[in-house]
Design an enzyme around this catalytic site. Sequence first.
Site: not given
Length: 344
Positions: A7, A64, A153, A214, A330
């Site tokens: 990642n 990713r 996601h 956010r 993940e």
Amino acid sequence: MKIAVINSGSSSLKFKLFDVQRMQLLLDETVDHIGEQNSSVHNHHEAIESLHVNFNEIDAVGHRVVHGGERFVDSVFIDDAVIEAIADLIPLAPLHNGANLEGIKVVRQYAPNIPQIAVFDTAFHATLKKEAFLYALPYEMYEKYQIRRYGFHGTSHAYLLQKAAAMLGKNVQDTNIITLHLGNGASACAIKKGKSIDTSMGFTPLEGLVMGTRCGDIDPAIVLYMQKVLHVSATEADEILNKKSGLLGLCGDNDVRNIEQRSDESGKLALDIMLRRIQKYIGAYMVLLEDVDAIVFSGGIGENSQRVREAVMNNKILKKIKSLVIKTDEELQIVNECLEVLKR
Ligand code: ADP
């Protein structure tokens, strides 16, 4: 067989190595502060070199990649054309795709013979229909500029689906669930017969739920007001909406652990606003799904905060629905995606 998962972010590179047969994590290294002042690691190439791993032992590398646009509806082997396509998508995810690509290019240079696979955060939502992914904007905004909802996601929601189906004793293609990935970034997904039919993040990961920093859904006219009346620049607005809003903006902290310990009004209010937004999405998704086998809680908040889970489910309608807590993984999902691609 050994598969690595990378990642690659703008200033960090996360590396995990798995033994596939034993499903065992062999190595977990993160290189931080890449390219920052006074850092000993000047670029992603040096980051790869600094890892304590022999690339000759690795059979495949899964990366990713945040944005796959409309082109990537599944994980793919990385070749020149794929690299070019990921580069073309940089304007849609400027913070992420460039850095993801850097990781891909560096591994290619460093270990050119290892198959590399791109796993996209958007791909799981490629099953969204037009009525789900189009905004009610002039149609040419979509046709000319690809402005639409993509959802993110996806790797996590896909993993949660597999796990939830197993826990429910159902086939994936018969499973109807609402998955809630509640971490610093947060998104909800409505999954019908094993396919994503709607999700809360949109054109960017800013839309939807109230997150750590956010804002999630707001009236878009607020941004215009900020610009026209308050003379906030586009860059400042971006910073406010992405980094200074959400729980942090409401109560000065984005760590739910801390906020839960507080007894002041603003902390409680911040959580209440977050919880209400989650419930609104669940309500909407229940109507879209009609049958809901379970609501799945995941991500740092969903996995750990019993208080948040209970507060969400403490509702006459939701009490009748099963809730599951699943620790998302993940990286493991990326390994599984790599295995699928290698089989092709
Ligand atoms: P990221 O999106 O950065 O991967 P995580 O999924 O790790 O984030 O989730 C981070 C969030 O999880 C933080 O808001 C943190 O407060 C919350 N969290 C972690 N542990 C707990 C806990 N025990 N109780 C409540 N919240 C927690």
